[in-house]
Enzyme design. Structure first.
Site, PDB file in Angstrom:
ATOM      1  N   HIS A   1      -2.003  -2.674  -9.639  1.00 24.23           N
ATOM      2  CA  HIS A   1      -2.990  -2.115  -8.721  1.00 24.23           C
ATOM      3  C   HIS A   1      -4.188  -3.038  -8.658  1.00 24.23           C
ATOM      4  CE1 HIS A   1      -5.725   0.763  -6.853  1.00 24.23           C
ATOM      5  NE2 HIS A   1      -4.630   1.369  -6.453  1.00 24.23           N
TER       6      HIS A   1
ATOM      7  N   HIS B   1       0.875  -1.187   0.000  1.00 27.15           N
ATOM      8  CA  HIS B   1       0.000   0.000   0.000  1.00 27.15           C
ATOM      9  C   HIS B   1       0.908   1.231   0.000  1.00 27.15           C
ATOM     10  CE1 HIS B   1      -3.535   2.319   0.620  1.00 27.15           C
ATOM     11  NE2 HIS B   1      -3.873   1.975   1.849  1.00 27.15           N
TER      12      HIS B   1
ATOM     13  N   ASP C   1       2.681   5.547  -7.011  1.00 23.89           N
ATOM     14  CA  ASP C   1       3.946   5.557  -6.279  1.00 23.89           C
ATOM     15  C   ASP C   1       5.164   5.496  -7.177  1.00 23.89           C
ATOM     16  OD1 ASP C   1       2.861   5.678  -3.721  1.00 23.89           O
ATOM     17  OD2 ASP C   1       2.377   3.557  -3.767  1.00 23.89           O
TER      18      ASP C   1
END
Ligand code: CMC
Length: 431
Positions: free
Chosen positions: A309, A268, A367
């Protein structure tokens, strides 16, 4: 919330009467089958990882993972990133509509009036080792905030919920910067309320009592955008954790502390830190094929961090904006040959042409580029997930407020039991 039944589903289990289940329509995205009454029929649903489970109603954020769409209160993330700013998005997430100018001014003023933390909080920090991970400090410090606000912890009082939302949004950057200063052995820097939200954060991070820090507008804008891109992402692991903790009636500071803990993991929010570690480990563009091969090897746990994801099976729209911001920041700083960026770009190029990544629909996520920007701004890698937590705070609190205001049941999943059947205890001497 009462739902309008538009369709019905029928579940047939061999040799039993069919079970009739209501189907509710969503405004966007898949309809949901209400399986709530299956328990009374002697069944649970089974969905590890909640891959197909809608755990609540929500009107805050919508994601279409196939199209790569992210909407906050209906507004596309690209438009918000281009035309809005973080504090306006906070207001939108909390209140549901774009504010008129006077309301936004009042909101910004209120947030600025709450940026300081109680002086007693400084004492907590002396209990942490200098090398404590800042996320460990954040979990504790945010949970501890509940010990300061006995006057406004009535979760059923909308005014108390509002004050708590403002306090959390205002104080997160202050606590985040304090956790960094602690690791540096430097004095804490107080907030300066004439500065913008992101500007103030950079000031608290990098100024010292003996030297001011001039915050470049480009870097402040990039920081603001990083906060904005992380602000909410519907029922992800940390938000679901906040809802689950909050569903027991736990106070909001404790619930958000639980969310911070859930965010910390590398699957995460910890992924932004892991991306930079991975780019460092790869070391050179020449080594990329070896790491791509490792990511594809079923016997090797290595994954390309910042890729893939649960919901997006297309380019994460936040990653696109992040890539553009990355280019702006590196240009402003005159960095033309960042080795991490060169590796990231080549890694992305190769992965996007590779059969494995295409077939599994693995694309860069939010990210992938954020760490390169944060590193260029001068933020150390251990702080990356703290930045994510700071940005995600309005999302957590908006979901918590929505849950409390709409009415809720305690979250209590069931299980498929795989343990021993009932058996009698054997006294120690007889075993
Ligand atoms: N590199 C290589 N293979 C991958 C990757 C990756 N980054 N991500 C998924 N896969 C493979 C995985 O091995 C599996 O293969 P198989 O079907 O052969 O077993 C398949 O793709 C599906 O993966 P999964 O783990 O079942 O998918 P998931 O939806 O449970 O996990 C994820 C999603 C984000 C945890 C995963 O893609 C991952 O670990 N990515 C790297 C960590 C990361 O970047 N996390 C940040 C997510 S975005 C920020 C946030 O919202 O927190």
């Amino acid at each position: 919330m009462t739902q309008e039944i538009r369709k019905r589903a029928t579940l047939t289990i061999e040799g039993e009467d069919a079970i009739d289940l209501p189907v509710y329509s969503s405004n966007l995205g898949p309809d949901v089958i209400d399986v709530g009454k299956l328990t009374s029929q002697g069944y649970f649903t089974y969905d590890p990882g909640f891959v197909s489970t809608a755990a609540c109603d929500s009107a805050i954020t919508y994601i279409d993972g196939d199209a790569g769409t992210l909407l906050h209160r209906g507004y596309p993330i690209e438009q918000l990133a281009e035309q809005s700013d973080y504090l306006e998005l906070c207001n939108l997430l909390l209140n549901g509509e774009l504010p008129v100018p006077e309301d936004q001014q009042a909101f910004v003023h209120t947030i600025k009036r709450h940026t300081m933390v109680n002086e007693q909080i400084r004492n907590f920090f002396s209990g942490f080792r200098a090398d404590a991970h800042p996320m460990a400090i954040m979990c504790s410090a945010v949970g501890a905030l509940s010990s300061f606000y006995h006057d406004s912890l009535d979760i059923d009082n909308p005014e108390h919920r509002k004050i708590t939302a403002h306090r959390l949004i205002a104080k997160m950057p202050t606590l985040a910067a304090m956790s960094y200063k602690h690791s540096q052995g430097q004095p804490f820097i107080y907030p300066r309320n004439e500065l913008g939200y992101a500007e103030n954060f950079l000031h608290m991070m990098f100024a010292t009592p003996c030297e001011d820090y001039h915050v470049s507008p480009t870097l402040a804008r990039a920081m603001d955008r990083i906060f904005l891109l992380h602000a909410d992402h519907e029922q992800n692991a940390s938000t679901s954790t906040v809802r689950l903790a909050g569903s027991t009636g736990a106070n909001p500071f404790a619930s958000i502390a639980a969310g911070i803990a859930a965010l910390w993991g590398p699957s995460h929010g910890g992924a932004n830190e892991a991306v930079l570690d991975m780019l460092d480990e790869i070391g050179s563009v020449d080594n990329i094929p070896e790491f791509i091969a490792r990511a594809k090897d079923k016997n090797d746990p290595f994954r390309i961090m910042g890729f893939g994801h649960r919901v997006y099976k297309n380019y994460d729209p936040r990653a696109k904006v992040m890539e553009q911001t990355c280019a702006e920041v590196l240009e402003e700083l005159g960095i033309n040959d960042d080795p991490a960026l060169a590796i990231a770009k080549e890694l992305e190029r190769i992965a996007r042409e590779d059969e494995y990544f295409i077939e599994k629909r693995l694309y860069p996520n939010v990210d992938f580029y954020s760490g390169i920007i944060l590193k260029a701004i001068g933020i150390p890698v251990e702080m990356f997930t703290v930045i994510f937590a700071t940005g995600r705070t309005p999302g957590w609190i908006a979901h918590w407020c929505e849950m409390i205001a709409d009415g809720y049941k305690i979250g209590r999943p069931r299980q498929l039991y795989t343990g021993a059947p009932k058996r009698d205890y054997v006294p120690l001497a007889e075993r």
